[in-house]
Motif scaffolding. Structure first.
Motif, PDB file in Angstrom:
ATOM      1  N   VAL A   1      -0.358 -11.417  -5.341  1.00  0.00           N
ATOM      2  CA  VAL A   1       0.368 -10.245  -5.819  1.00  0.00           C
ATOM      3  C   VAL A   1       0.372  -9.122  -4.791  1.00  0.00           C
ATOM      4  N   ALA A   2      -0.596  -9.158  -3.842  1.00  0.00           N
ATOM      5  CA  ALA A   2      -0.647  -8.090  -2.842  1.00  0.00           C
ATOM      6  C   ALA A   2       0.547  -8.136  -1.898  1.00  0.00           C
ATOM      7  N   VAL A   3       1.151  -9.326  -1.728  1.00  0.00           N
ATOM      8  CA  VAL A   3       2.302  -9.415  -0.829  1.00  0.00           C
ATOM      9  C   VAL A   3       3.613  -9.540  -1.600  1.00  0.00           C
ATOM     10  N   LEU A   4       3.503  -9.606  -2.923  1.00  0.00           N
ATOM     11  CA  LEU A   4       4.668  -9.950  -3.737  1.00  0.00           C
ATOM     12  C   LEU A   4       5.837  -8.972  -3.567  1.00  0.00           C
ATOM     13  N   SER A   5       5.536  -7.650  -3.639  1.00  0.00           N
ATOM     14  CA  SER A   5       6.622  -6.671  -3.573  1.00  0.00           C
ATOM     15  C   SER A   5       7.317  -6.704  -2.226  1.00  0.00           C
ATOM     16  N   GLY A   6       6.532  -6.737  -1.141  1.00  0.00           N
ATOM     17  CA  GLY A   6       7.109  -6.753   0.190  1.00  0.00           C
ATOM     18  C   GLY A   6       7.925  -7.998   0.438  1.00  0.00           C
ATOM     19  N   LEU A   7       7.360  -9.133   0.033  1.00  0.00           N
ATOM     20  CA  LEU A   7       8.037 -10.409   0.216  1.00  0.00           C
ATOM     21  C   LEU A   7       9.360 -10.422  -0.555  1.00  0.00           C
ATOM     22  N   PHE A   8       9.334  -9.846  -1.732  1.00  0.00           N
ATOM     23  CA  PHE A   8      10.516  -9.780  -2.576  1.00  0.00           C
ATOM     24  C   PHE A   8      11.648  -9.035  -1.856  1.00  0.00           C
ATOM     25  N   GLU A   9      11.313  -7.867  -1.267  1.00  0.00           N
ATOM     26  CA  GLU A   9      12.332  -7.087  -0.546  1.00  0.00           C
ATOM     27  C   GLU A   9      12.882  -7.879   0.634  1.00  0.00           C
ATOM     28  N   VAL A  10      11.988  -8.516   1.408  1.00  0.00           N
ATOM     29  CA  VAL A  10      12.431  -9.243   2.601  1.00  0.00           C
ATOM     30  C   VAL A  10      13.316 -10.415   2.218  1.00  0.00           C
TER      31      VAL A  10
ATOM     32  N   PHE B   1       0.837  -1.205   0.000  1.00  0.00           N
ATOM     33  CA  PHE B   1       0.000   0.000   0.000  1.00  0.00           C
ATOM     34  C   PHE B   1       0.874   1.258   0.000  1.00  0.00           C
ATOM     35  N   LEU B   2       1.891   1.277   0.881  1.00  0.00           N
ATOM     36  CA  LEU B   2       2.790   2.429   0.913  1.00  0.00           C
ATOM     37  C   LEU B   2       3.461   2.634  -0.444  1.00  0.00           C
ATOM     38  N   LEU B   3       3.896   1.516  -1.028  1.00  0.00           N
ATOM     39  CA  LEU B   3       4.576   1.574  -2.310  1.00  0.00           C
ATOM     40  C   LEU B   3       3.668   2.175  -3.385  1.00  0.00           C
ATOM     41  N   SER B   4       2.373   1.858  -3.274  1.00  0.00           N
ATOM     42  CA  SER B   4       1.444   2.341  -4.299  1.00  0.00           C
ATOM     43  C   SER B   4       1.227   3.849  -4.196  1.00  0.00           C
ATOM     44  N   LEU B   5       1.657   4.429  -3.077  1.00  0.00           N
ATOM     45  CA  LEU B   5       1.506   5.883  -2.920  1.00  0.00           C
ATOM     46  C   LEU B   5       2.769   6.626  -3.352  1.00  0.00           C
ATOM     47  N   THR B   6       3.774   5.878  -3.810  1.00  0.00           N
ATOM     48  CA  THR B   6       5.031   6.514  -4.202  1.00  0.00           C
ATOM     49  C   THR B   6       5.195   6.480  -5.711  1.00  0.00           C
ATOM     50  N   GLY B   7       6.189   7.217  -6.179  1.00  0.00           N
ATOM     51  CA  GLY B   7       6.463   7.214  -7.611  1.00  0.00           C
ATOM     52  C   GLY B   7       7.500   6.173  -8.006  1.00  0.00           C
ATOM     53  N   SER B   8       7.638   5.088  -7.217  1.00  0.00           N
ATOM     54  CA  SER B   8       8.692   4.101  -7.455  1.00  0.00           C
ATOM     55  C   SER B   8       8.629   3.533  -8.866  1.00  0.00           C
ATOM     56  N   ARG B   9       9.812   3.368  -9.436  1.00  0.00           N
ATOM     57  CA  ARG B   9       9.851   2.727 -10.753  1.00  0.00           C
ATOM     58  C   ARG B   9      10.562   1.387 -10.670  1.00  0.00           C
ATOM     59  N   ILE B  10      11.894   1.367 -10.838  1.00  0.00           N
ATOM     60  CA  ILE B  10      12.579   0.081 -10.812  1.00  0.00           C
ATOM     61  C   ILE B  10      12.874  -0.342  -9.384  1.00  0.00           C
ATOM     62  N   LEU B  11      13.220   0.619  -8.528  1.00  0.00           N
ATOM     63  CA  LEU B  11      13.465   0.328  -7.119  1.00  0.00           C
ATOM     64  C   LEU B  11      12.495   1.143  -6.281  1.00  0.00           C
ATOM     65  N   PRO B  12      12.213   0.652  -5.050  1.00  0.00           N
ATOM     66  CA  PRO B  12      11.333   1.442  -4.197  1.00  0.00           C
ATOM     67  C   PRO B  12      11.964   2.805  -3.874  1.00  0.00           C
ATOM     68  N   VAL B  13      11.249   3.870  -4.119  1.00  0.00           N
ATOM     69  CA  VAL B  13      11.689   5.225  -3.771  1.00  0.00           C
ATOM     70  C   VAL B  13      10.603   5.805  -2.891  1.00  0.00           C
ATOM     71  N   TRP B  14      10.988   6.245  -1.689  1.00  0.00           N
ATOM     72  CA  TRP B  14       9.927   6.666  -0.760  1.00  0.00           C
ATOM     73  C   TRP B  14       9.578   8.139  -0.923  1.00  0.00           C
ATOM     74  N   LYS B  15       9.212   8.519  -2.126  1.00  0.00           N
ATOM     75  CA  LYS B  15       8.736   9.872  -2.364  1.00  0.00           C
ATOM     76  C   LYS B  15       7.247   9.786  -2.658  1.00  0.00           C
ATOM     77  N   PHE B  16       6.454  10.328  -1.700  1.00  0.00           N
ATOM     78  CA  PHE B  16       5.023  10.078  -1.818  1.00  0.00           C
ATOM     79  C   PHE B  16       4.364  11.015  -2.815  1.00  0.00           C
ATOM     80  N   VAL B  17       3.490  10.457  -3.624  1.00  0.00           N
ATOM     81  CA  VAL B  17       2.815  11.245  -4.641  1.00  0.00           C
ATOM     82  C   VAL B  17       1.293  11.142  -4.493  1.00  0.00           C
ATOM     83  N   GLY B  18       0.856  10.688  -3.314  1.00  0.00           N
ATOM     84  CA  GLY B  18      -0.589  10.571  -3.112  1.00  0.00           C
ATOM     85  C   GLY B  18      -1.183   9.471  -3.976  1.00  0.00           C
ATOM     86  N   PHE B  19      -2.373   9.724  -4.479  1.00  0.00           N
ATOM     87  CA  PHE B  19      -3.072   8.669  -5.211  1.00  0.00           C
ATOM     88  C   PHE B  19      -2.862   8.752  -6.719  1.00  0.00           C
TER      89      PHE B  19
END
Lengths: 317, 279
Positions: free
Chosen positions: B120-129, A59-77
């Motif tokens: 798929v809802a846990v896929l990204s998190g699980l991948f990082e861990v 859920f947190l990830l879906s609020l960010t602009g992450s592309r190839i790697l997770p980037v924790w810059k929030f962009v809302g919805f």
């Protein structure tokens, strides 16, 4: 051991447990009282922390602009807005609706017909039942591959029909963007209807024999008995099947991967394939996470009413 | 007279339907089996029985080192998943099925709900861990991730079975001074083994056939499990799949499970209905 289905099917939250007798004092008493929690803890922690934790992460990830790697810059919805403007996502949603409705309806129909047929005390019932059930052990990958071979226009069914003399027979659903989603339905129904049958048979066996006998004595015909007594009592099985099948439909990924690869183009993509493609191969992690959350929302929309009715049923039962 | 004819018609209609569905059920797998025994020149002639057994495809696939690796990985992962799920599931369901405590039905609901969530809802998190734990591209990473989905239904089915056992047995053991652990191992286990066989088998099938996690969490050919290996078999070009070899591999990995299901059919059905059907 003789498991009659009426006892078998009692759900775990109902009565029938022993109260712990924790009257001894001191440490051992405390231990005895806490034992159930201690014993349960590892399982509970694994399930709860991991799954619910990872969902939070997604859920947190879906609020960010992450592309190839997770980037924790929030962009809302924003990602959700982008998602519903994405044509490929809309195609996959549409496919899911077609796929799920047909898959559930056909599985229920075939499963119920099979169960009623096998309930007529016909010869070789156990054998026939096994044959209907065996696809359950096959992975969706193998199912998909076998049907891909069978439905291939130049190799499988079409060639077979041509060899039999039906020259004009064409069956190109696998490469036809408008029809390809129905090939998914065929293969999935093939795999799952036996399982639905098994559940219905168990339900049929649980129907009160006395009631049927009484109805027979009163001169009711077989169809009437089924319509008025048997089918109404199968309602809980029916709901369980719908929930299980809906859940299989929403998480279908392997079947698409093996049977059509999402193609032609993305004509047969389902949401899970969309999510995988964007999060892991196309470097659109935020968008993928958003699609996963929408799918989870779909599952919850089915699951919560079901669990609610289960809980309520228990309180009144 | 008329009624008799009607009855015969209905009977034959029934039988016809049964046979039709039998063909629908059997044909795809049957066709896969005969394809796997064809030589590559016979492959594109449609025929419905095997004229001559060719083992070329099987020789080819079993001669591939990566496929043997995949088989080994699949066996390792599935066995570990079954063992660990049963161990943890047994203790948890003992607590849930035999003791009263506050929040018990909530715990059960939370566990049941989990088994319904899309992977798929846990896929990204699980991948990082898994990457953080250094288990990426490692069968043990798969074991951990499969447990998340086998444990909930293991707990659910075992709890149901546990509640059907007579309380008196256990009470007698407690009166005799047995510890809970001893009661579980000595008294409950012998009665529970049919349930353990059922849940173990379902967990095995689930782990053996799992695809999404296996695809995501492995990178190299020698760490893959068989579903991924089969999905990634490819020929010289995209349009030229080695069908005979693919079918041979499919038959090889499916046959043991099919035999198992046919053999334990009744047990599986009773296990499945334990969670899903309410009388």
């Amino acid at each position: 051991m003789n498991h009659s289905h009426s006892t078998l099917s009692r759900s775990p939250a109902s009565s029938g447990s022993t109260k712990t007798s924790a009257r001894q004092g001191g440490l051992s008493g405390w231990l005895a009282a806490q034992l159930p929690k201690l014993v349960m803890a590892p399982t509970f922690v694994i399930i709860f922390v991991c799954i619910y934790g990872y969902i939070g992460w997604t859920f947190l990830l879906s609020l960010t602009g992450s592309r190839i790697l997770p980037v924790w810059k929030f962009v809302g919805f924003q990602q959700y807005e982008k998602l519903f403007e994405n044509e490929r996502w809309m195609v996959s949603l549409q496919n899911l609706v077609i796929f799920a409705v047909l898959f559930i309806a056909l599985c229920l129909l075939i499963g119920m017909v099979l169960a009623i047929l096998l309930d007529q005390k016909i010869r070789g019932e156990g054998f026939i039942r096994s044959i209907y059930l065996y696809p359950m052990a096959i992975s969706f990958i193998v199912t998909g591959t076998a049907w891909k071979w069978l439905l291939n226009p130049s190799l499988g069914l079409e060639k077979l029909m041509h060899d039999w003399g039906f020259e004009s027979f064409t069956f190109d659903w696998l490469v036809n963007p408008d029809m390809v989603v129905y090939t998914l339905v065929i293969a999935a129904v093939w795999q799952s209807s036996g399982f639905v049958m098994a559940l219905f048979i168990a339900g049929l066996r649980g129907v009160d024999d006395e009631m049927i006998k009484a109805a027979r004595l009163d001169g009711a015909s077989l169809p009437t008995i089924y319509r008025r007594i048997v089918l109404p009592s199968l309602k809980p099985v029916f709901f369980s099947c719908v929930v299980i099948l809906a859940h299989i439909a929403i998480k279908s990924f392997d079947l698409v991967a093996a049977l059509t690869g999402g193609g032609p183009g993305y004509a047969s993509d389902l949401p899970a394939n969309f999510m995988y493609a964007h999060a892991f191969t196309r470097g659109q992690m935020g968008l993928g996470a958003a699609s996963a959350m929408v799918m989870l929302g779909g599952v919850l929309a089915i699951l919560i009413p079901y669990l609610y009715s289960e809980l309520r049923g228990k309180r009144h039962g | 007279m008329n009624r008799n004819i009607m009855r015969i018609l209905a009977r034959s209609g029934f039988s016809l339907l049964v046979v039709l569905i039998l063909v629908f059920c059997l044909f795809p797998f049957y066709y896969a089996i005969i394809t796997s025994f064809k030589s590559s020149s016979e492959l594109f002639q449609a025929s419905y029985w095997v004229n001559q057994l060719h083992f070329d495809n099987y020789q080819h696939i079993l001669g591939q080192e990566t496929f043997i690796h995949s088989l080994f990985n699949s066996v390792l992962v599935s066995t570990l998943v079954v063992g660990l799920s049963l161990l943890l599931g047994l203790t948890a369901s003992y607590a849930l099925g035999r003791f009263e405590f506050r929040g018990r039905s909530t715990v059960l609901m939370v566990i049941l709900a989990v088994s319904m969530f899309p992977q798929v809802a846990v896929l990204s998190g699980l991948f990082e861990v898994i990457r953080m734990l250094g288990l990426y591209n490692n069968p043990f990473g798969l074991v951990i991730s499969y447990m998340l989905f086998t444990l909930p239904f293991t707990v659910w089915i075992l709890t149901t079975f546990m509640q059907q056992l007579p309380k008196e047995l256990e009470e007698a053991a407690i009166v005799d001074g047995a510890t809970p652990w001893m009661t579980l191992v000595r008294v409950m286990m012998p009665l529970l083994w049919p349930a353990l066989v059922t849940t173990g088998m379902l967990a095995f099938i689930a782990a053996w056939n799992e695809f999404l996690f296996a695809l995501t969490f492995t990178l190299t050919d020698d760490q893959r499990t068989v579903p991924v290996a089969i999905a990634l078999i490819s020929g010289a070009s995209q349009y030229e799949l080695p069908w005979g070899i693919i079918m041979a591999a499919s038959v090889l990995v499916t046959l043991p499970l099919v035999i198992m299901v046919l053999f334990f059919q009744r047990r599986i059905v009773s296990g499945l209905t334990a969670g899903a059907v309410k009388g």
